[in-house]
Design a protein around this motif. Structure first.
Motif, PDB file in Angstrom:
ATOM      1  N   SER A 130       0.640  -1.311  -0.028  1.00 23.87           N
ATOM      2  CA  SER A 130      -0.052   0.011   0.020  1.00 23.87           C
ATOM      3  C   SER A 130       0.853   1.205  -0.035  1.00 23.87           C
ATOM      4  O   SER A 130       0.368   2.290  -0.575  1.00 23.87           O
ATOM      5  N   GLN A 131       2.204   1.146   0.475  1.00 25.38           N
ATOM      6  CA  GLN A 131       2.959   2.260   0.678  1.00 25.38           C
ATOM      7  C   GLN A 131       4.157   2.342  -0.283  1.00 25.38           C
ATOM      8  O   GLN A 131       4.652   3.333  -0.808  1.00 25.38           O
ATOM      9  N   LEU A 132       4.391   1.257  -1.171  1.00 29.56           N
ATOM     10  CA  LEU A 132       5.711   0.932  -1.884  1.00 29.56           C
ATOM     11  C   LEU A 132       5.596   1.963  -3.230  1.00 29.56           C
ATOM     12  O   LEU A 132       6.509   2.282  -3.710  1.00 29.56           O
ATOM     13  N   GLY A 133       4.345   2.299  -3.737  1.00 30.51           N
ATOM     14  CA  GLY A 133       4.043   3.119  -5.081  1.00 30.51           C
ATOM     15  C   GLY A 133       4.592   4.269  -4.730  1.00 30.51           C
ATOM     16  O   GLY A 133       5.577   4.811  -5.804  1.00 30.51           O
ATOM     17  N   ALA A 134       4.491   4.943  -3.654  1.00 32.93           N
ATOM     18  CA  ALA A 134       4.948   6.376  -3.564  1.00 32.93           C
ATOM     19  C   ALA A 134       6.495   6.431  -3.331  1.00 32.93           C
ATOM     20  O   ALA A 134       7.218   7.188  -3.995  1.00 32.93           O
ATOM     21  N   THR A 135       6.922   5.468  -2.680  1.00 33.87           N
ATOM     22  CA  THR A 135       8.739   5.446  -2.534  1.00 33.87           C
ATOM     23  C   THR A 135       9.352   5.045  -3.798  1.00 33.87           C
ATOM     24  O   THR A 135      10.216   5.563  -4.291  1.00 33.87           O
ATOM     25  N   VAL A 136       8.624   4.083  -4.753  1.00 35.03           N
ATOM     26  CA  VAL A 136       9.074   3.825  -5.823  1.00 35.03           C
ATOM     27  C   VAL A 136       9.084   5.124  -6.945  1.00 35.03           C
ATOM     28  O   VAL A 136      10.098   5.352  -7.810  1.00 35.03           O
ATOM     29  N   GLN A 137       8.057   5.769  -6.790  1.00 32.30           N
ATOM     30  CA  GLN A 137       7.835   6.901  -7.667  1.00 32.30           C
ATOM     31  C   GLN A 137       9.104   7.899  -7.309  1.00 32.30           C
ATOM     32  O   GLN A 137       9.692   8.607  -8.248  1.00 32.30           O
ATOM     33  N   GLY A 188       3.179  16.447   0.678  1.00 31.78           N
ATOM     34  CA  GLY A 188       2.115  15.788  -0.120  1.00 31.78           C
ATOM     35  C   GLY A 188       2.627  14.796  -1.198  1.00 31.78           C
ATOM     36  O   GLY A 188       3.786  14.984  -1.402  1.00 31.78           O
ATOM     37  N   SER A 189       1.619  13.864  -1.447  1.00 32.44           N
ATOM     38  CA  SER A 189       1.890  13.036  -2.519  1.00 32.44           C
ATOM     39  C   SER A 189       1.013  12.896  -3.657  1.00 32.44           C
ATOM     40  O   SER A 189       0.985  11.893  -4.323  1.00 32.44           O
ATOM     41  N   ASN A 190       0.204  13.786  -3.670  1.00 32.21           N
ATOM     42  CA  ASN A 190      -1.024  13.814  -4.826  1.00 32.21           C
ATOM     43  C   ASN A 190      -0.851  14.574  -5.908  1.00 32.21           C
ATOM     44  O   ASN A 190      -1.718  14.585  -6.877  1.00 32.21           O
ATOM     45  N   SER A 191       0.245  15.035  -6.395  1.00 26.82           N
ATOM     46  CA  SER A 191       0.701  15.751  -7.435  1.00 26.82           C
ATOM     47  C   SER A 191       1.911  15.719  -8.071  1.00 26.82           C
ATOM     48  O   SER A 191       2.948  15.567  -7.140  1.00 26.82           O
ATOM     49  N   TRP A 192       2.204  15.863  -9.379  1.00 26.34           N
ATOM     50  CA  TRP A 192       3.629  15.985  -9.983  1.00 26.34           C
ATOM     51  C   TRP A 192       4.455  17.130  -9.313  1.00 26.34           C
ATOM     52  O   TRP A 192       5.654  17.105  -9.218  1.00 26.34           O
ATOM     53  N   GLN A 193       3.869  18.275  -9.071  1.00 31.51           N
ATOM     54  CA  GLN A 193       4.561  19.316  -8.384  1.00 31.51           C
ATOM     55  C   GLN A 193       5.227  19.108  -7.179  1.00 31.51           C
ATOM     56  O   GLN A 193       6.187  19.495  -6.700  1.00 31.51           O
ATOM     57  N   ALA A 194       4.214  18.113  -6.279  1.00 33.49           N
ATOM     58  CA  ALA A 194       4.905  17.623  -4.818  1.00 33.49           C
ATOM     59  C   ALA A 194       5.991  16.877  -4.990  1.00 33.49           C
ATOM     60  O   ALA A 194       6.605  16.678  -3.922  1.00 33.49           O
ATOM     61  N   ALA A 241       6.623  15.181   4.324  1.00 37.43           N
ATOM     62  CA  ALA A 241       5.351  14.551   4.686  1.00 37.43           C
ATOM     63  C   ALA A 241       4.759  13.952   3.415  1.00 37.43           C
ATOM     64  O   ALA A 241       3.550  14.083   3.257  1.00 37.43           O
ATOM     65  N   ARG A 242       5.412  12.910   2.992  1.00 37.58           N
ATOM     66  CA  ARG A 242       4.987  12.085   2.090  1.00 37.58           C
ATOM     67  C   ARG A 242       4.637  10.687   2.662  1.00 37.58           C
ATOM     68  O   ARG A 242       5.244  10.267   3.504  1.00 37.58           O
ATOM     69  N   GLN A 243       3.645  10.046   1.764  1.00 38.24           N
ATOM     70  CA  GLN A 243       3.591   8.652   1.951  1.00 38.24           C
ATOM     71  C   GLN A 243       4.602   7.757   1.481  1.00 38.24           C
ATOM     72  O   GLN A 243       5.553   8.199   0.620  1.00 38.24           O
ATOM     73  N   GLY A 244       4.872   6.603   2.223  1.00 32.56           N
ATOM     74  CA  GLY A 244       5.867   5.817   1.610  1.00 32.56           C
ATOM     75  C   GLY A 244       6.492   4.847   2.483  1.00 32.56           C
ATOM     76  O   GLY A 244       6.174   4.909   3.711  1.00 32.56           O
ATOM     77  N   ILE A 245       7.509   4.168   1.854  1.00 34.44           N
ATOM     78  CA  ILE A 245       8.116   3.147   2.764  1.00 34.44           C
ATOM     79  C   ILE A 245       9.025   3.778   4.055  1.00 34.44           C
ATOM     80  O   ILE A 245       9.096   3.011   5.220  1.00 34.44           O
TER      81      ILE A 245
END
Length: 310
Positions: free
Chosen positions: A98-105, A170-176, A258-262
């Motif tokens: 559930s958190q891996l995608g944000a870290t991989v990105q 945040g983690s919800n936009s490419w700008q962030a 303050a990002r989501q992730g591993i």
């Protein structure tokens, strides 16, 4: 040793790395202060009774000798079972997924950005006038010596709180994604640029480069079509070791922005002594290291078939 044997050897070595990471983390967690049963029951603030603690220890096998627990853990790993998070009460694989995608990105963006910056800076600064070399080298020294969180703070002060150009969290936009990617990429790009520029300067002195210039090829063409290809082996090799450590850097950067992730997940697991989750994240980091270095071997063999590696 042929290619198939080398690949088999590398895969076997990768399994050894995974086993070593799982073993060291298991021992470190179990030999550190604190009772995992308390973590399962919600931490020391829950103040459970001695009978409840004993019941939980028996249910999870924590009352068994450490060697028995270790054997049971390896048995579950062999079945791809990482267990259930003590704190979240969910399967570890599900929690990590559930958190891996944000870290991989974040890691991929930082990796691509660092390579792009390194190639551009090295190609345009190799064998240039002394003042250009001094300016670039000074910038590289500052960036490679600065921790990524310090660079992240400076970027936040300038682009978020000063000029209000980019969001600070945040983690919800490419700008962030821009600022945390830069914070991770800049120290890596500085190191890669130093190595690549040195390789380019050595290659640009070779006779085949003089022949390419004599044929009328432009200086940029010589650097991109001839010199850069021969310098890629060193860049790819170093990139593998650096990129494999991106997960560790992401821990701090994800907290700072303050990002989501591993990274946040790992910190919470360490604080709450969530052993299954912490072991799962450790295995993930080790697996990334193994896969990245295996891919580096393959890319090196493609770039330079004379390489003795896979």
């Amino acid at each position: 040793m042929n290619s198939i044997q080398r690949i088999a050897w590398r895969l076997l070595a990768g399994l050894g790395v995974l086993w070593g990471a799982a073993t060291l983390t298991f021992m470190a967690i179990n030999l550190s202060a604190g009772d995992p049963a308390l973590a399962i029951l919600g931490g020391p603030d829950a103040m459970p009774s001695a009978e409840l603690i004993a019941q939980v220890r028996a249910e999870y096998g924590l009352d068994q000798p450490l060697l028995v627990q270790y054997g049971q853990y390896l048995g579950r790993l062999a079945q791809c079972d990482l267990g259930e998070s003590y704190r979240l009460r969910s399967p570890v694989l599900q929690v990590i997924g559930s958190q891996l995608g944000a870290t991989v990105q974040l890691s991929l963006a930082a990796a691509l950005l660092s390579v792009l910056l390194a190639v551009v800076c090295a190609v345009f600064s190799a064998n240039r006038p002394r003042w250009v070399r001094a300016l670039v080298s000074g910038s590289e020294l500052v960036l490679s010596s600065a921790p990524s969180f310090v660079i992240g703070i400076v970027l936040l002060l300038l682009f978020s709180f000063g000029w209000h150009l980019l969001p600070p969290s945040g983690s919800n936009s490419w700008q962030a994604l821009i600022l945390p990617s830069l914070a991770l990429a800049l120290p890596i790009a500085a190191v890669l640029t130093q190595v690549l520029r040195q390789e380019l300067e050595d290659i640009l002195e070779q006779p085949f480069i003089a022949m390419a210039r004599a044929r009328g090829m432009s200086e940029l063409g010589v650097r991109l079509k001839h010199a850069l290809r021969h310098a890629l082996v060193s860049l790819v090799t170093l990139s593998g070791f650096v990129f494999a450590s991106l997960l560790g850097g992401a821990v701090i950067i994800e907290m700072l922005f303050a990002r989501q992730g591993i990274g946040r997940l790992m910190l919470d697991a360490a604080v709450t002594k969530d052993m299954p989750l912490l072991l799962g994240i450790t295995l993930l980091a080790a697996a990334i290291y193994v896969v990245v270095n295996f891919l580096v071997d393959l890319i090196n063999h493609w770039v330079d078939p004379r390489s003795t590696r896979v």
